[in-house]
Write an enzyme that holds these catalytic residues in place. Sequence first.
Site, PDB file in Angstrom:
ATOM      1  N   ASP A 189      68.119  -2.784  13.343  1.00 53.10           N
ATOM      2  CA  ASP A 189      68.841  -1.937  14.477  1.00 53.10           C
ATOM      3  C   ASP A 189      67.965  -0.540  14.661  1.00 53.10           C
ATOM      4  O   ASP A 189      68.168   0.167  13.726  1.00 53.10           O
ATOM      5  CB  ASP A 189      70.478  -1.694  14.133  1.00 53.10           C
ATOM      6  N   ASP A 412      65.296   0.399  22.810  1.00 57.47           N
ATOM      7  CA  ASP A 412      66.671  -0.128  21.701  1.00 57.47           C
ATOM      8  C   ASP A 412      66.290  -1.634  21.531  1.00 57.47           C
ATOM      9  O   ASP A 412      66.266  -2.260  22.552  1.00 57.47           O
ATOM     10  CB  ASP A 412      67.765   0.224  22.144  1.00 57.47           C
TER      11      ASP A 412
END
Length: 536
Positions: A189, A412
């Site tokens: 992440d 992201d």
Amino acid sequence: MVTTLSIFILVSLSLFSFGFVASREFGINLNSSASGIEFPQHPSFNVVSSSVNSGCNHVTSTNMLTREEQTSIDSQDEDDFAQPKEAVKFHLRHRSDGKTTEVKDSVFESTSRDLGRIQTLHTRIVEKKNQNSVSRLAKDGEKTVISSQFELSGRLMATLESGVSHGSGEYFMDVFVGTPPKHFSLILDTGSDLNWIQCVPCYDCFEQNGPYYDPKDSTSFTNITCHDPMCHLVSSPDPPQPCKTENQTCPYYYWYGDSSNTTGDFALETFSVNLTTPSGNSEIKKVENVMFGCGHWNRGLFHGAAGLLGLGKGPLSFSSQLQSLYGHSFSYCLVNRNSNSSVSSKLIFGEDKELLKHPNLNFTSLVGEKENPAETFYYVQIKSIIVGDEVLKIPEETWNLSPQGVGGTIIDSGTTLSYFVEPAYEIIKEAFVNKVKGYPLIQDFPILRPCYNVSGVENLELPSFGITFSDGAVWNFPVENYFIKLDPEDIVCLAILGTPNSAMSIIGNYQQQNFHILYDTKGSRLGYAPTKCADA
């Protein structure tokens, strides 16, 4: 071309195809073997001697390395990494659990989770949670724990798996944790920092594949005490617990929103991975004293993962902790989401010389620290959007990031689709509606729009799409990165949505597929190069 002592490292990362920002902050467990590197003890970590006993119940794990692999670990010479080496690559294996999910259902589930994650990120920024940890250390007169004393020009490369069939959009990295090493799969992440694993005793935990990590089974596990300066790097549970005894553990609380969070003890542990040298020989290496959370209370949609591996800009992230070993850059190359299980994506820690030689490598600036109030996220500054060679009339201020953390655009790995603030999204959507000709527009299709019936069409002709950044860089995308085909309905939909409850825009992993994405934090820049990632 990798030269002497270059090491190709095999680590397993799996992509839950259509994941979203909130989910990447969730913990997930993967079942594949990981690759790791053994380095000398990190020079900036002050190991605290404390009891391994946390009242944990013993769990028998079937994920241990074989005796031969353990012997390989013990026999490695740490001096091999005492001096700068050439690039080291990680190759990660593809994981599949045999389950299949309709693409449409996967998109719908991922979109729902994407929107929740976006709201979560926006709330975290506004509330300034999990931020300014370095400044807290500075206030206490302590030297920042993550400071580097040396750097290596090594490179680690891992492969990633597309997880469309899993109905999720995260990528996973398989690692071995502890001594003796046991296998766990962690969500990768770029939107969070803390590395954490579900730990025994698990008082409130989500279901994962395989047993929980038990610190009693590891001789290299070390609790960080509440008196240690490293304890200031994490947020305390609410209400804070008083630090009364010398060996009292450091409690942490990390919040992701939407009931997703992890709470437990902050600690140090050894992370091991398999290395494959250019000659094909297998080597086991380890990274000692990795700061991580031993989570006893964990909630969220983690799809069986054991925890999370943070790649954000903050000092706790795995990438930040590796900076003294591999420098201030990492990159990844995501294959097409429909690729079969034999094709894997790549994750690289350190400078990739081959990427830097790419003739079509472009860079745009990452928004500086002064403009970026959230130290975790990677912000870029959009200037305009181009659809079908037309620069859309979107006011430039639409893309600005305010000092309060409102607005801006992040790139992201944990969000699946791309999301733009509503004023801009409506203009983009309308531009495609006006420019797409020859295909019947489908009315009232759920979630995604516009959508078109392309039954019987072999060669789709759709308007081009690109992003111009404030520094003049341009990012043009192939049509498969911004339109998604839903089979067997023979429908194509724009894979871009709006953010109604937040002024944040996000370039998600679907739009990044078949681009080699470089995060260069020292140079404060983001690189992107069109690449057939399956062949990288």
